[in-house]
Write a protein that holds these residues in place. Structure first.
Motif, mmCIF file in Angstrom:
data_model
loop_
_atom_site.group_PDB
_atom_site.id
_atom_site.type_symbol
_atom_site.label_atom_id
_atom_site.label_comp_id
_atom_site.label_asym_id
_atom_site.label_seq_id
_atom_site.Cartn_x
_atom_site.Cartn_y
_atom_site.Cartn_z
ATOM 1 N N TYR A 89 -9.896 14.411 -3.397
ATOM 2 C CA TYR A 89 -8.769 14.167 -2.510
ATOM 3 C C TYR A 89 -8.216 15.453 -1.903
ATOM 4 O O TYR A 89 -7.337 15.397 -1.045
ATOM 5 C CB TYR A 89 -7.668 13.418 -3.263
ATOM 6 C CG TYR A 89 -8.221 12.227 -4.026
ATOM 7 C CD1 TYR A 89 -8.788 11.161 -3.338
ATOM 8 C CD2 TYR A 89 -8.224 12.188 -5.417
ATOM 9 C CE1 TYR A 89 -9.327 10.071 -4.016
ATOM 10 C CE2 TYR A 89 -8.754 11.096 -6.104
ATOM 11 C CZ TYR A 89 -9.307 10.052 -5.399
ATOM 12 O OH TYR A 89 -9.853 8.986 -6.068
ATOM 13 N N TYR A 100 -4.822 12.365 3.184
ATOM 14 C CA TYR A 100 -3.961 11.205 2.956
ATOM 15 C C TYR A 100 -4.322 10.085 3.917
ATOM 16 O O TYR A 100 -4.706 10.329 5.066
ATOM 17 C CB TYR A 100 -2.487 11.572 3.163
ATOM 18 C CG TYR A 100 -1.987 12.610 2.198
ATOM 19 C CD1 TYR A 100 -1.685 12.271 0.890
ATOM 20 C CD2 TYR A 100 -1.862 13.942 2.588
ATOM 21 C CE1 TYR A 100 -1.242 13.230 -0.004
ATOM 22 C CE2 TYR A 100 -1.431 14.899 1.696
ATOM 23 C CZ TYR A 100 -1.123 14.535 0.396
ATOM 24 O OH TYR A 100 -0.701 15.483 -0.496
ATOM 25 N N ASP A 101 -4.144 8.868 3.436
ATOM 26 C CA ASP A 101 -4.296 7.724 4.328
ATOM 27 C C ASP A 101 -3.017 7.564 5.153
ATOM 28 O O ASP A 101 -2.126 8.427 5.127
ATOM 29 C CB ASP A 101 -4.662 6.454 3.542
ATOM 30 C CG ASP A 101 -3.545 5.981 2.605
ATOM 31 O OD1 ASP A 101 -2.385 6.449 2.729
ATOM 32 O OD2 ASP A 101 -3.824 5.126 1.743
ATOM 33 N N ASN A 143 -12.344 7.417 -3.091
ATOM 34 C CA ASN A 143 -13.747 7.609 -2.723
ATOM 35 C C ASN A 143 -14.591 7.856 -3.964
ATOM 36 O O ASN A 143 -14.057 8.129 -5.052
ATOM 37 C CB ASN A 143 -13.887 8.758 -1.721
ATOM 38 C CG ASN A 143 -13.377 10.083 -2.282
ATOM 39 O OD1 ASN A 143 -14.062 10.769 -3.038
ATOM 40 N ND2 ASN A 143 -12.137 10.446 -1.924
ATOM 41 N N ASN A 171 -7.137 8.744 -0.293
ATOM 42 C CA ASN A 171 -8.251 7.932 0.161
ATOM 43 C C ASN A 171 -9.245 7.813 -0.985
ATOM 44 O O ASN A 171 -10.008 8.745 -1.266
ATOM 45 C CB ASN A 171 -8.910 8.592 1.384
ATOM 46 C CG ASN A 171 -10.251 7.984 1.712
ATOM 47 O OD1 ASN A 171 -10.374 6.762 1.777
ATOM 48 N ND2 ASN A 171 -11.259 8.826 1.914
ATOM 49 N N ALA A 230 -12.692 11.314 4.323
ATOM 50 C CA ALA A 230 -11.612 10.714 5.096
ATOM 51 C C ALA A 230 -11.711 9.196 5.051
ATOM 52 O O ALA A 230 -12.798 8.642 4.872
ATOM 53 C CB ALA A 230 -11.667 11.196 6.545
ATOM 54 N N PRO A 231 -10.592 8.497 5.232
ATOM 55 C CA PRO A 231 -10.633 7.031 5.310
ATOM 56 C C PRO A 231 -11.189 6.578 6.666
ATOM 57 O O PRO A 231 -11.411 7.392 7.564
ATOM 58 C CB PRO A 231 -9.171 6.630 5.142
ATOM 59 C CG PRO A 231 -8.406 7.797 5.673
ATOM 60 C CD PRO A 231 -9.217 9.022 5.338
ATOM 61 N N GLY A 236 -10.777 8.478 11.021
ATOM 62 C CA GLY A 236 -12.064 8.429 10.357
ATOM 63 C C GLY A 236 -13.200 8.029 11.273
ATOM 64 O O GLY A 236 -14.377 8.121 10.880
ATOM 65 N N PHE A 283 -5.514 9.064 9.627
ATOM 66 C CA PHE A 283 -5.201 9.791 8.389
ATOM 67 C C PHE A 283 -4.377 11.030 8.700
ATOM 68 O O PHE A 283 -4.184 11.406 9.859
ATOM 69 C CB PHE A 283 -6.480 10.142 7.618
ATOM 70 C CG PHE A 283 -7.406 11.108 8.307
ATOM 71 C CD1 PHE A 283 -7.198 12.480 8.241
ATOM 72 C CD2 PHE A 283 -8.512 10.644 9.018
ATOM 73 C CE1 PHE A 283 -8.063 13.373 8.861
ATOM 74 C CE2 PHE A 283 -9.386 11.516 9.642
ATOM 75 C CZ PHE A 283 -9.160 12.894 9.570
ATOM 76 N N LYS A 304 -15.505 10.691 7.389
ATOM 77 C CA LYS A 304 -15.648 9.508 6.532
ATOM 78 C C LYS A 304 -17.017 9.468 5.853
ATOM 79 O O LYS A 304 -17.118 9.190 4.659
ATOM 80 C CB LYS A 304 -15.427 8.244 7.359
ATOM 81 C CG LYS A 304 -15.692 6.927 6.626
ATOM 82 C CD LYS A 304 -15.292 5.729 7.472
ATOM 83 C CE LYS A 304 -16.161 5.606 8.725
ATOM 84 N NZ LYS A 304 -17.555 5.204 8.404
ATOM 85 N N ARG A 322 0.811 -1.205 0.000
ATOM 86 C CA ARG A 322 0.000 0.000 0.000
ATOM 87 C C ARG A 322 0.846 1.256 0.000
ATOM 88 O O ARG A 322 0.361 2.335 -0.355
ATOM 89 C CB ARG A 322 -0.909 0.007 1.231
ATOM 90 C CG ARG A 322 -1.972 -1.073 1.265
ATOM 91 C CD ARG A 322 -2.783 -1.017 2.558
ATOM 92 N NE ARG A 322 -3.324 0.310 2.772
ATOM 93 C CZ ARG A 322 -3.038 1.076 3.823
ATOM 94 N NH1 ARG A 322 -2.177 0.646 4.747
ATOM 95 N NH2 ARG A 322 -3.577 2.279 3.953
#
Length: 467
Positions: A398, A384-385, A393, A391, A435-436, A359, A440, A421, A230
């Motif tokens: 972003y 950012y994650d 979506n 993230n 948001a994740p 999140g 984050f 989120k 990742r």
């Protein structure tokens, strides 16, 4: 008794004192451990750059690899839109510009750089040497004229052809060029920008003919990325670091005052070449340094200066010199930052009370009336994650900022961005930064910052947790 004036006293033979251990000196593994840790911290960004060039040498022609533009050295790849959310070549990108990326190796050939007429659009070309310092001023804020420019090795003495507007010299063997061109998040601007970015390119001097070479970047072929995780592609491995460091020392001349450090590192490499115990101690120390130091500098909360509201920021981005700590931290967490006069970055991992952003909670960031980041270019808040990538979506959103023409301001003139989120009420969606689910980070960017931003007088408001 007469005491001579201090200024007349010179140690005998001082000019002949060694800068490091004499050849053949026995190196104790514990001493090797000490030098190794410093060498690893100093050399990590430079080995990172060296290895990028070696990977890009294997690219046969311009293409997208896993969503990232790649090209052989002394050539360039461009996006035709914002950066692909799934690329893993460079961490911590923004979603405000159309990016390009190219490895430059001027020792192999001087490199021509095409600069089109961008009109009123904000743009900047960041040209980094192997130390990740910017070595040129190319962009709208510098008043750079359209035309052709040349990147040349410091020792190149060839004839500059007619039609070349300026020459930028490199003291290191290689570097990177990253064009950034601002684009509104609208279908109209996505179409309008294509004509100007088609003229962005670099190529060896032998191909220069005085005419702008055009490329339709939408038609570049794509290939899948190698299998990976990742996070960002791993550019530095502690197990092989010292197999590459010798080449890096040859590629990057020492800065004034670094001669002794270079001598220590060369003595370390010489000892490792003949003593397996020393080599094993070096690999162990490098592996430990990667875990104990480099991995920790990935976290943006450990980068730069801590500010009110739990923000952090650097004050010498891409102008590191012998600030090895900040250079290493930036290279690990978000390599290829702009110099501070071009972009100020504010990093955030925590809310107003110091709790980790997650999140699981809902947040807001409110700029008062007339209190947006003071810029002449643009600003944005990017999500950012935990690996410093986007993230993904449904909105494909972003970041929020200047590029978003649908942001809604309150009646009092303030602007609130909602960070969470779950989708908010319909009347808040235009100001929603998705948001994740887990931890984050956010980054507030200010391109072409006002002087008060550069000097540190302006600080963003804190991110507040909502009940």
């Amino acid at each position: 008794m007469t005491i001579p004036h201090e200024s007349t006293m010179t140690p005998r033979g001082a000019q002949h004192l060694p800068t490091g251990p004499q050849p053949g000196t026995v190196m104790h593994p514990d001493y090797a451990d000490v030098v190794t840790r410093m060498a690893y911290a100093w050399g990590w960004p430079l080995v990172n750059m060296h290895n990028r060039r070696e990977v890009f040498r294997k690219v046969p022609s311009v293409c997208y690899v896993g969503g990232a533009p790649m090209a052989p050295p002394n050539h360039l790849g461009m996006y035709s839109d914002y950066v692909d959310a799934l690329q893993r070549v460079v961490a911590h990108p923004n979603q405000d510009v159309v990016y390009g990326f190219g490895i430059v190796s001027p020792g192999e050939s001087p490199v021509v750089v095409q600069v089109p007429d961008f009109g009123d659009r904000f743009w900047v070309y960041a040209l980094y040497d192997q130390r990740t310092d910017e070595v040129a001023e190319i962009g709208r804020q510098y008043g750079t004229e359209p035309g052709f420019y040349l990147i040349a090795d410091a020792g190149w003495s060839g004839e500059v052809p007619a039609g070349i507007a300026g020459v930028f010299r490199f003291s290191t063997s290689m570097g990177v060029i990253v064009p950034r061109v601002f684009m509104d998040d609208t279908a109209q601007d996505r179409e309008a920008i294509q004509q100007v970015i088609s003229q962005i390119n670099i190529y060896p001097l032998a191909a220069f003919d005085g005419r702008m070479k055009l490329t339709d970047w939408k038609k570049i072929p794509s290939v899948p990325a190698p299998a990976g995780g990742r996070g960002e592609m791993k550019w530095v491995e502690p197990e092989t670091f010292f197999d590459q460091l010798g080449a890096v020392l040859d590629e990057v001349p020492p800065l004034p005052g670094e001669e002794a450090l270079y001598a220590q590192m060369r003595a370390l490499l010489d000892a490792a070449a003949t003593d397996t115990t020393v080599k094993a101690a070096m690999v162990e120390a490098a592996t430990r340094t990667e875990t104990e130091l480099v991995d920790e500098l990935f976290y943006l909360s450990n980068v730069g200066v801590l500010l009110p509201g739990n923000w952090t920021r650097g004050f010498n981005g891409a102008a590191f010199g012998t600030d090895y700590l900040t250079r290493l931290a930036m290279a690990k967490s978000n390599i290829f930052v702009n110099r501070t006069e071009e972009t100020v970055y504010f990093y955030q991992y925590r809310d107003a009370v110091g709790a980790r952003l997650s999140g699981e909670n809902r947040y807001k960031l409110t700029f008062g009336k007339g209190a947006l980041p003071p810029v002449r270019g643009f600003w944005s808040l990017t999500m950012y994650d935990d690996q410093h990538f986007f993230n993904v979506n449904d909105l494909k959103r972003y970041s929020l900022g200047t590029k978003n023409r649908t942001l809604q301001f309150a009646a009092d003139g303030s602007l609130t961005i909602y960070v969470q989120k779950d989708r908010p009420a319909d009347d808040l969606v235009s100001n929603w930064l998705p948001a994740p689910a887990g931890a984050f980070a956010t980054t507030l960017r200010a391109y072409w910052p006002d002087e008060q931003l550069v000097k540190g007088a302006w600080i963003p408001p804190a991110i507040e947790k909502l009940s």
